[in-house]
Scaffold this motif. Structure first.
Motif, PDB file in Angstrom:
ATOM      1  N   ILE A 120     -10.477   4.459  -2.700  1.00 22.70           N
ATOM      2  CA  ILE A 120      -9.335   3.590  -2.788  1.00 22.70           C
ATOM      3  C   ILE A 120      -9.413   2.771  -1.581  1.00 22.70           C
ATOM      4  N   LEU A 121     -10.074   3.218  -0.715  1.00 24.97           N
ATOM      5  CA  LEU A 121     -10.433   2.020   0.487  1.00 24.97           C
ATOM      6  C   LEU A 121     -11.260   1.092   0.035  1.00 24.97           C
ATOM      7  N   LEU A 122     -12.349   1.590  -0.823  1.00 20.24           N
ATOM      8  CA  LEU A 122     -13.542   0.504  -1.173  1.00 20.24           C
ATOM      9  C   LEU A 122     -12.629  -0.667  -2.104  1.00 20.24           C
ATOM     10  N   MET A 123     -11.869   0.016  -3.015  1.00 16.85           N
ATOM     11  CA  MET A 123     -11.063  -0.719  -3.899  1.00 16.85           C
ATOM     12  C   MET A 123     -10.361  -1.763  -3.074  1.00 16.85           C
ATOM     13  N   GLY A 124      -9.744  -1.491  -1.959  1.00 10.68           N
ATOM     14  CA  GLY A 124      -9.028  -2.445  -1.254  1.00 10.68           C
ATOM     15  C   GLY A 124      -9.893  -3.660  -0.506  1.00 10.68           C
TER      16      GLY A 124
ATOM     17  N   ILE B 285      -6.099  -0.293   1.299  1.00 13.11           N
ATOM     18  CA  ILE B 285      -7.023   0.127   2.704  1.00 13.11           C
ATOM     19  C   ILE B 285      -6.013   0.979   3.540  1.00 13.11           C
ATOM     20  N   LEU B 286      -4.836   0.575   3.542  1.00 10.50           N
ATOM     21  CA  LEU B 286      -3.904   1.409   4.157  1.00 10.50           C
ATOM     22  C   LEU B 286      -3.762   2.735   3.575  1.00 10.50           C
ATOM     23  N   VAL B 287      -3.706   2.765   2.370  1.00 10.63           N
ATOM     24  CA  VAL B 287      -3.381   4.248   1.898  1.00 10.63           C
ATOM     25  C   VAL B 287      -4.676   4.964   2.337  1.00 10.63           C
ATOM     26  N   GLY B 288      -5.743   4.498   2.086  1.00  8.29           N
ATOM     27  CA  GLY B 288      -7.339   5.070   2.415  1.00  8.29           C
ATOM     28  C   GLY B 288      -7.346   5.462   3.719  1.00  8.29           C
TER      29      GLY B 288
END
Lengths: 485, 470
Positions: B161-165, B205-208
């Motif tokens: 998810i972070l990478l996606m962000g 990014i926040l979620v990650g």
């Protein structure tokens, strides 16, 4: 400043001295603090300003370690330090488990209480307010009579929640006040102007903290069981001094912080106080456990004091201060007497007692003086304060005054009932061998009784000591109110 | 940079010793390399007037060892040093696992000093991957295996998810560099031009990152993983991983997305924080396993640390977070060391194991009480100093969040009193005997207690530091 240091050092030393020495060291520490306090009193001029000021940045520039003593603080310090000597004298008669820890906690408590009464900064006040809670929590829990820590934990949670609310209020006031410099200084917090809504919320936070500690009526659920379960020195500390923290807070912090809505709060506190007077007294009449009886009696007296403070008149404040001092002495004395009885007969149930006066006349006489003091008989210390308080409440509202006036009668009923059932009548099996006062009981009770009489005859010194400071506080409130309207 | 290399070399040496079957040397080697790295960092911090720090320590444009990153990495190294000191004798800890801990720390240091999102990603991965192994280090224990798999799946998921962000952000701003992001977000923040791409990128990014720091609602892995992992891995997760993740978190959101605070991420952080505090404490008060309890209380503490993000002045926010983390780590280290001492057979760490601790182990009990008071936030402990700093900063922005925090604190008392209930108040017939503690354990507990009390009583010590560095 030095007072706090003396008791903290004494507390630490007490913890490390070998067993058996601890009580002497603790007593010495307490006497030293009292002596230093009297020395300060010598050079004290009661003109309403803070004396012996000590101020240094603490957390940051916004929070200072700032102390100062004015008349009201001085009175409270005297009360704390005198009672601490008496409490230690009373406690010395018994062998406590983990003695050094026990005395060290008591002295630590003294340091925290002194800190509360002298602090000149909102956050510092909160810090010491919380610190006072920790030793009393461990005193009550580790040495509790039934071995049940639940009561004490309830007490801790009640008061801690209240204090957190107060912290929230102080931070809010700070965020409205100065951005740079000593934000949380007493004078700066007082100077903050709030809207009515803000003032209500801020007031609510501070009010909860003090109302739990005092305790005012809806917040008093922790009180009776905590008093009854705690070891006697802890009950004495709680009722004699810690309650006064709440009342002191009302005078010094609460009303000057929220003068915008003071009419609302004083109405509320007077009504709650007068209800507590009657409620506490009526329950006290029905009690057989002596400690519980004293707890409810205390609820009743303190309600009257709080109501007197809330009238925001000079008479009310002075009555409250005189009565705070007197109540501290009386209630500590009565708890001491109860403890003496319990130690010798293994019970404090009034139905099983009686006839002690025949066996122990000196004890009975001194106990009677304390009982009379609590009943506010003329020429005892309860009298001047109670008269002033009742006068102020009459001035506020006649009917409330009449209701509050019932306290004199009701108090006589429950105190005399306690004395009669406990001390008079025929000795039974429990009380047949009741030795009279011994060793350290003598100085403790004599000191207390002497103060009961002495203050009853000459209460003027308290009034003189606190007059200027009380007027200052009234001036702060009045000025803001006029500024708003 | 030198510190990073020192630790890396130390880690390699540990691995090599593991191959050579010379495991008894591995802990001293690790300690020495950590001590050397800390010394270097301190010297660099103190000599800030001699060279302009940016020139000296920029590494390929992807790292910047400024003061906040140096302070964070110092905190991380010190924590690992104390953890290693408090470990039980070598048998419990192979040299290879020790090497993994050190590698993981390298990831933490990268994370505290990145200036490029790729480096942040690398830091997070280097931090996490050794931990997946460590969580499953008790090969024959099924709960340890469970912990490893859970942690791995959840970790991989959150990294994705972070990478996606990051990808979205690159699409929206055309930059992966912190400075570029700062400029882009300044434009967008002030002209209200945040595109949906940037919006969703920041939130992803926040979620990650919320996954990594274990904030509600992304916390589900933490209690199980804490409980199942061996103690040494749990304490590492609870202290260093959380601190490192926060270091990266606040760096990215203070420098990179600072100007997008109002329009994009502030409300999300506030909600996560408020829920974490209240629910974390509430859930913690119902646990009777010490490690699960600490996992939930760690979630609540995460909530407090998230409050540090919303203050107005970002450099002050970093400082407040640093103080709070110091307090949290000290208290956690004390409690985990005591759990480790009690937990002789590596069995489940029930709270009942604390029963009667106070009778024969005065020093440990005192340390436990102090640590608990610090977690609650009672005055004269560093916990209060940290909470005070964070809450006063937040009060100017969101008063009601502070109210939620105070309510949470009130619930939190019940949590930490569970320890008192068993350790101090219980009147059991069979109190614990005097426990055997190694010198290292004593040093760790004493040092942490000293930090808690000293900074708690005299916060001006560190306040003066702040003026030195910021």
């Amino acid at each position: 400043m030095e007072l706090i240091l003396i008791s903290i050092i004494a507390s630490i030393v007490t913890y490390f001295v070998p067993k058996g020495m601890a009580k002497m060291v603790a007593l010495f520490g307490a006497i030293l603090t009292l002596a230093y306090n009297s020395f300060l009193l010598q050079s004290f001029v009661a003109d309403g300003t803070k004396k012996f000021v000590f101020d240094t940045p603490w957390f940051s520039d916004a929070v200072h370690f700032s102390v100062g003593i004015d008349g009201i603080s001085m009175l409270m310090l005297l009360l704390t330090n005198i009672l601490m000597v008496v409490i230690l004298l009373g406690a010395m008669r018994k062998e406590w488990k983990r003695e050094s820890l026990f005395y060290s906690l008591i002295l630590f408590m003294q340091a925290a209480l002194i800190g509360v009464f002298v602090s000149n900064d909102g956050i510092m006040f909160y810090v010491f307010w919380e610190l006072a809670l920790i030793p009393i929590y461990f005193l009550c829990a580790l040495w509790s009579e039934s071995g049940d820590y639940k009561t004490t934990t309830r007490f801790f949670i009640y008061t801690f929640m209240g204090s957190l609310a107060m912290l929230g209020s102080f931070i809010y006031l700070g965020s409205k006040g100065l951005v740079d410099g000593h934000t949380f200084a007493y004078d700066n917090l007082v100077a903050v102007k709030l809207s009515t809504t803000e003032s209500m919320w801020v007031g609510l936070g501070i009010f909860i903290a003090f109302a739990v500690k005092i305790p005012l009526l809806p917040f008093n659920a922790w009180q009776p069981s905590t008093y009854a379960e705690s070891p006697t020195p802890a009950s004495q500390l709680l009722s004699g001094i810690m309650l006064k923290m709440g009342l002191y807070g009302l005078i010094r912090w609460f009303f000057p912080m929220v003068p915008e809505t003071y009419e609302f709060w004083s109405n509320l506190i007077i009504i709650l106080g007068v209800i507590a007077v009657i409620h506490g007294a009526l329950i006290a009449i029905r009690q057989n456990g002596m400690k519980r009886l004293t707890a409810f009696a205390s609820l009743s007296h303190v309600g009257l004091i709080a109501a007197g403070i809330a009238t925001i008149t000079i008479v009310g404040l002075q009555g409250a201060l005189v009565q705070m001092f007197a109540h501290g002495i009386n209630v500590v004395g009565i708890f001491l007497c109860i403890d003496i009885i319990q130690r010798r007969t293994q019970t404090r149930d009034l139905t099983q007692l009686g006839g002690i006066a025949k066996q122990a006349p000196y004890f009975a006489a001194l106990f009677l003086i304390l009982v009379l003091g609590t009943m506010a008989v003329p020429f005892t210390n309860g009298f001047p304060g109670e008269i002033l308080l009742l006068k102020s409440i009459f001035g506020y509202h006649t009917i409330l005054g009449v209701i509050a006036g019932l306290t004199v009668i009701l108090c006589a009923v429950y105190m005399l009932r306690m004395y009669q059932k406990g001390m008079l009548g025929k000795p039974n099996g429990e009380t047949f061998h009741f030795p009279d006062l011994q060793k350290s009981e003598w100085p403790a009770l004599i000191l207390l009784s002497a103060m009961v009489i002495g203050m009853g005859v000459y209460p003027q010194w308290i009034v003189e000591l606190t007059e200027a400071s009380s007027e200052n506080i009234l001036k702060i409130i009045k000025e803001t109110v006029e500024g708003v309207s | 940079m030198i510190a990073l290399i020192t630790i890396f070399v130390g880690a390699l040496l540990c691995l090599y010793l593991g191959i050579k079957k010379q495991e008894s040397f591995s802990i001293p080697i690790a300690l020495i390399s950590l001590a050397a790295a800390m010394t270097v960092t301190v010297i660099q911090l103190l000599s800030k007037d001699v060279w302009p720090i940016e020139m000296k320590m920029r590494a390929g444009g992807m790292m910047l060892f400024d003061f906040s990153s140096q302070l964070f990495s110092l905190l991380l190294m010190l924590s690992l040093f104390l953890i290693l000191l408090s470990l039980k004798p070598v048998k419990m800890m192979g040299a290879d696992l020790l090497g993994l801990l050190m590698f993981s720390l390298c990831g933490g240091i990268l994370l505290s000093g990145f200036t490029h999102l790729v480096m942040m990603f690398l830091g997070i991965e280097i931090l996490s991957i050794p931990l997946y192994v460590l969580a499953g280090a008790n090969k024959k224990d099924s709960s340890s295996n469970e912990a490893a798999i859970k942690y791995f799946l959840m970790g991989a998921f959150s990294t994705a998810i972070l990478l996606m962000g990051c990808a979205f952000i690159y699409g929206g701003t055309g930059s992966l560099d912190l400075e570029g992001l700062n400029k882009a977000s300044y434009m967008m923040g002030h002209m209200n031009l945040a595109t949906p791409l940037v919006f969703s990128g920041v939130l992803l990014i926040l979620v990650g990152l919320l996954f990594k720091v274990a904030a509600i609602p992304f916390h589900f892995w933490s209690p199980d993983v804490y409980e199942g992992s061996p103690n040494r891995a749990t304490v590492f997760m609870a202290t260093i991983v959380k601190a490192a993740a926060f270091a990266g978190f606040i760096r990215l959101f203070a420098v990179g997305f600072g100007e997008l605070k109002e329009p994009v991420w502030m409300n999300a952080v506030i909600v996560a924080s408020a829920i974490s505090i209240v629910l974390g404490n509430a859930a913690a008060s119902m646990q009777n396993n010490a490690k699960r309890l600490l996992a939930y209380s760690g979630i609540a503490q995460t909530g407090y640390m998230l409050i540090a993000f919303i203050g107005l002045d970002f450099s002050a926010n970093v400082w407040n977070l640093l103080i709070y983390l110091t307090g949290y780590i000290s208290a956690t280290l004390v409690v985990f060391t005591i759990i480790d001492i009690l937990d002789t057979e590596g069995k489940a760490s029930d709270l009942k194991a604390f029963e009667g601790l106070g009778v024969n182990n005065k020093g440990l009990t005192f340390a436990l009480i102090v640590a608990m008071f610090s977690m609650i936030g009672i005055p004269l402990t560093i916990g209060f100093v940290g909470k005070y700093a964070i809450l006063t900063a937040a009060f100017y922005v969101k008063p009601w969040l502070v109210v939620a925090a105070l309510v949470g604190s009130a619930i939190g008392i019940g949590v930490y009193f569970n320890f008192f209930k068993y350790a101090v108040m219980s009147r059991t017939d069979k109190p614990l005997p005097k426990l055997n503690t190694t010198a290292g354990q004593k040093i760790t507990v004493a040092f942490c207690t000293l930090v808690i009390l000293l900074i708690g009583a005299m916060p001006m010590i560190i306040a003066n530091f702040k003026e030195l560095f910021f």
